[in-house]
Write a protein that holds these residues in place. Structure first.
Motif, mmCIF file in Angstrom:
data_model
loop_
_atom_site.group_PDB
_atom_site.id
_atom_site.type_symbol
_atom_site.label_atom_id
_atom_site.label_comp_id
_atom_site.label_asym_id
_atom_site.label_seq_id
_atom_site.Cartn_x
_atom_site.Cartn_y
_atom_site.Cartn_z
ATOM 1 N N TYR A 311 51.809 17.741 39.305
ATOM 2 C CA TYR A 311 51.588 17.256 37.946
ATOM 3 C C TYR A 311 52.104 15.833 37.785
ATOM 4 N N PHE A 355 57.319 27.741 31.658
ATOM 5 C CA PHE A 355 57.798 26.565 30.934
ATOM 6 C C PHE A 355 58.240 25.452 31.873
ATOM 7 N N ARG A 357 56.594 24.699 34.404
ATOM 8 C CA ARG A 357 55.314 24.049 34.673
ATOM 9 C C ARG A 357 54.859 23.242 33.451
ATOM 10 N N LEU A 358 54.951 23.871 32.284
ATOM 11 C CA LEU A 358 54.455 23.210 31.068
ATOM 12 C C LEU A 358 55.260 21.963 30.739
ATOM 13 N N SER A 360 56.752 20.027 32.630
ATOM 14 C CA SER A 360 56.587 18.904 33.549
ATOM 15 C C SER A 360 55.575 17.906 32.982
ATOM 16 N N ARG A 361 54.710 18.345 32.082
ATOM 17 C CA ARG A 361 53.738 17.440 31.472
ATOM 18 C C ARG A 361 53.991 17.260 29.984
ATOM 19 N N CYS A 362 54.258 18.352 29.307
ATOM 20 C CA CYS A 362 54.379 18.296 27.845
ATOM 21 C C CYS A 362 55.852 18.356 27.463
ATOM 22 N N ARG A 363 56.284 17.334 26.781
ATOM 23 C CA ARG A 363 57.702 17.268 26.397
ATOM 24 C C ARG A 363 57.935 17.911 25.038
ATOM 25 N N GLN A 364 56.868 18.094 24.277
ATOM 26 C CA GLN A 364 57.062 18.535 22.890
ATOM 27 C C GLN A 364 56.640 19.986 22.688
ATOM 28 N N ILE B 103 55.118 25.874 19.519
ATOM 29 C CA ILE B 103 54.237 24.849 18.961
ATOM 30 C C ILE B 103 54.185 23.671 19.926
ATOM 31 N N CYS B 104 53.013 23.180 20.170
ATOM 32 C CA CYS B 104 52.888 22.008 21.038
ATOM 33 C C CYS B 104 51.972 20.987 20.370
ATOM 34 N N ASN B 105 52.455 19.758 20.283
ATOM 35 C CA ASN B 105 51.658 18.688 19.666
ATOM 36 C C ASN B 105 51.458 17.551 20.644
ATOM 37 N N GLU B 106 50.664 17.779 21.645
ATOM 38 C CA GLU B 106 50.353 16.701 22.589
ATOM 39 C C GLU B 106 48.869 16.751 22.885
ATOM 40 N N HIS B 109 47.362 16.627 26.471
ATOM 41 C CA HIS B 109 47.571 17.734 27.408
ATOM 42 C C HIS B 109 47.178 19.080 26.803
ATOM 43 N N TRP B 112 44.960 21.408 29.015
ATOM 44 C CA TRP B 112 45.698 21.842 30.216
ATOM 45 C C TRP B 112 46.738 22.901 29.842
ATOM 46 N N LEU B 113 47.489 22.613 28.774
ATOM 47 C CA LEU B 113 48.519 23.553 28.345
ATOM 48 C C LEU B 113 47.888 24.886 27.943
ATOM 49 N N GLN B 116 46.931 26.802 31.048
ATOM 50 C CA GLN B 116 48.111 27.326 31.738
ATOM 51 C C GLN B 116 48.683 28.525 30.985
#
Lengths: 470, 211
Positions: A311, A355, A357-358, A360-364, B103-106, B109, B112-113, B116
């Protein structure tokens, strides 16, 4: 003393072949640029008559489609260091000899193993993980073991010194590491094998053959010098010299797999895991690029780390081709602290994997936690995914106040819009005891888009859209 | 007629609704919608909800199937790219366990998220707010949800339907708010005839206050 010599005749070639994802269909030879001689050749090249020692020009005549590589001893030395790092867990006395051999002193290690076989099996397991071709032999001195491993290797790993001395005696004097002039002298004097030299009394060897040969023959019997043993570093470091320039970040995954396997072996043997490591990409002229990879779940598994680095590599755009890779790991966690029972905590563990894995790309990625406050803006907070929240005591009171619309809008001033009022006003007066006094009248309405909304009227008679039902 | 019966007996032809019956379903929380969807939301797959502007009752339709009573304690629910801040008090009031909700706000991504998360065994559902998805993206989300036995609710503005003629979703609904009712049209359902329309009173409490 019992020395086990491991001789790697094709270390650079093996390292190259292991970097290939598919078996090669063309011969590969490695040429020494100083002597113009072939030093290593693959089986395909050997089938066509190109053997080590063959001149470069002759090799080119025999093989028109051969892949030529320059002989670089530093690559072999790095591979030897990596192997020594792994073998250190099995045998503590290791000498790294030149660029093609390792020497393991086994007599002191035998006391830690029940049998000779168990020590040899452990060594063999380590060597198999690298998958390099090797020859081995054992003897009472380093030099004898090295000569035997190179010129008369044993069929399998063994520690039989008596038999080896007989084999050594039969070796031709051509195998001795002497100069051409010294060899010519020995031939002129009628010496054919090492046994002929050993039969000569030592004082006569010194007188007729010179001090250097006298020293050499003495070293064949027993070690004359103190060995410089290998000292492993406190941290894991593995380097991989790429045999070709890699311009695409994704293509680095295959060579990296090998480094991560080494790391996995390193960590598993020490019963530790890690949650942080770094990969350094080396370029020809540009400064090296460091990629730090962290995982929410500490692990020794190469698969997990390879996925996380994948990633990271997807985000990178290489400005120059990569020549060399380094994998560093300095943080170790005792695996016992992190072991999970086969039947319990599997869900938790599995969530951590996801998480890791997640994130590693998404910080939020966050969760909500409710807070007791009369102002909706302050009545909740976001928490990290791994934290757990509890409902506040008597939360029902606040729930009656705050529950309702699900989408919270940024307060938009309303100007000349038509609404159908459904309910209201509901007046909220709070924090009058502090400087953040608040008074708002809530109205429920339907707007022109037929949406159910909540409106706010302030004491200054300004109207705002506050929230939206969905 | 006898020859058709013989073909059915020999399993050479089959009724489309047979396929639907074998798929496990999860109740939507609305009896009439359950009936229209032949038992409820599919246990796994892509569910497309097209609405005319946010706040058309899309969450009121989805959330009753994700409450603590219906979702196992270890499962997770993801909300990806919601168009507004969410009111956690209302989510809690509707019966969702906030510890299960992520909650994800990107936006970059988001897909992809979603993929996954959907393919993970502990994921119950993903609510994805996203614009146009091409056929390949829909297919990937569908496969991921089947792998993880989870549901993907794809929420978008129904204006997108003009771009996307054929939907890859297992179920596709079109929502239109006509206070005090929510008009739901089933525009696609795998293994059954689409076109069913129904009215749901999801904001009846609010509508009751209407002057």
């Amino acid at each position: 003393m019992i020395w086990l010599a491991l001789y790697f005749p094709k270390l650079q070639l093996d390292a190259y072949l292991l970097q290939q994802s598919e078996p090669l269909n063309h011969p590969v030879i490695i040429v020494d640029k100083q002597s113009y001689q072939v030093v290593q050749s693959c089986s395909l090249a050997q089938q066509k008559g190109v053997l080590p020692g063959c001149h470069f020009a002759q090799a080119c005549l025999l093989l028109s489609d051969a892949k030529l590589l320059l002989y670089r001893p530093e690559i072999a030395r790095k591979q030897l260091q990596t192997m020594a790092q792994t073998l250190y867990q099995v045998c503590a006395d290791i000498v790294v000899g030149g660029c093609d051999r390792l020497l393991l002193r086994c007599d002191r290690m035998l006391q830690y193993y029940q049998t000779e076989t168990s020590l040899l099996t452990a060594i063999q397991d380590c060597l198999q993980s690298f998958n390099y071709q090797y020859q081995s032999a054992s003897a009472t001195s380093q030099l004898a073991a090295c000569l035997l491993a190179q010129h008369a290797p044993a069929r399998h790993l063994c520690l039989q010194t008596q038999k080896s001395s007989q084999t050594l005696a039969k070796l031709s004097i051509n195998c001795l590491p002497v100069t051409a002039k010294q060899l010519k002298n020995l031939h002129r004097m009628g010496f054919k094998n090492i046994a002929d030299l050993q039969r000569l009394p030592s004082y006569q060897v010194g007188r007729h053959l010179g001090s250097e040969l006298h020293q050499l023959i003495a070293e064949l019997q027993a070690d004359q010098q103190l060995a410089t043993y290998y000292q492993p570093s406190e941290h894991f470091t593995a380097e991989l010299e790429l045999m070709y320039e890699v311009g695409q970040a994704e293509a680095l995954l295959f060579p990296l797999r090998r480094l991560f396997m080494q790391l996995q072996n390193y960590l598993t043997r020490r019963a530790v895991i890690t949650d942080r490591l770094s990969v350094i990409l080396h370029f020809r002229t540009e400064p090296a690029k460091k990629i730090v990879i962290t995982s929410q779940q500490a692990s020794a598994q190469s698969g997990l780390w390879l996925e996380l680095v994948k990633y990271q590599l997807e985000k990178i755009q290489l400005t120059a081709p990569v020549l060399n890779l380094t994998l560093n790991c300095q943080t170790f966690i005792t695996a016992a602290n992190n072991q999970t029972n086969l039947f319990s905590q599997q869900d938790h563990h599995s969530k951590q994997t996801l998480f890791a894995r997640l994130s590693s790309r998404c910080r939020q990625i966050s969760k909500y936690a409710l807070v007791k406050d009369y102002r909706l803006k302050h009545a909740y907070r976001t928490i990290a995914w791994h934290q757990t929240s509890q409902l506040p005591k008597n939360y029902q009171i606040f729930s009656q106040l705050h529950a309702g619309p699900i989408y919270l809008c940024q307060h938009q001033a309303i100007d000349k819009q038509k609404f159908t009022l459904l309910a209201g006003p509901q007046r909220l007066v709070t924090h009058w005891w502090s400087q953040e006094a608040q008074q708002q009248d809530y109205f429920y309405a339907i707007n022109q888009q037929q949406q159910y909304i909540r409106l706010i009227k302030t004491p200054t008679l300004k109207w705002y859209q506050d929230a939206l039902f969905a | 007629m006898n020859s058709i019966n013989n073909l059915i007996k020999s399993s050479k032809i089959w009724y489309a609704r047979q396929h639907q019956i074998h798929q496990p379903k999860r109740t939507t929380g609305f009896a009439r919608l359950d009936h229209a969807l032949m038992g409820g939301w599919p246990q796994s797959g892509l569910i497309e909800l097209g609405y005319e502007g946010s706040g058309s009752g899309e969450l009121a339709l989805v959330l009753p199937s994700l409450t603590q009573q219906t979702v196992a304690a270890e499962k997770m629910i993801f909300m990806v790219n919601p168009p507004f801040l969410l009111n956690p008090w209302q989510l809690n009031e509707q019966g969702l366990n906030l510890n299960q909700l992520y909650i994800c706000n990107e936006p970059e991504h988001a897909l992809w998220l979603t993929e996954q998360a959907l393919s993970h065994a502990l994921c119950e559902a993903v609510l994805l707010w996203h614009g146009h998805l091409n056929r390949q993206q829909c297919r990937r989300l569908k496969l991921a949800s089947e792998k993880g036995n989870s549901r993907c609710f794809w929420l978008h503005d129904s204006q997108l339907d003009a771009k996307q003629k054929n939907s890859e979703a297992n179920v596709k609904l079109k929502l239109k708010l006509a206070p005090p009712h929510l008009l739901v049209t089933v525009t696609k359902i795998t293994g059954a005839m689409a076109g069913t329309s129904l009215q749901l009173d999801i904001f009846e409490q609010l509508a009751g206050h209407r002057r």
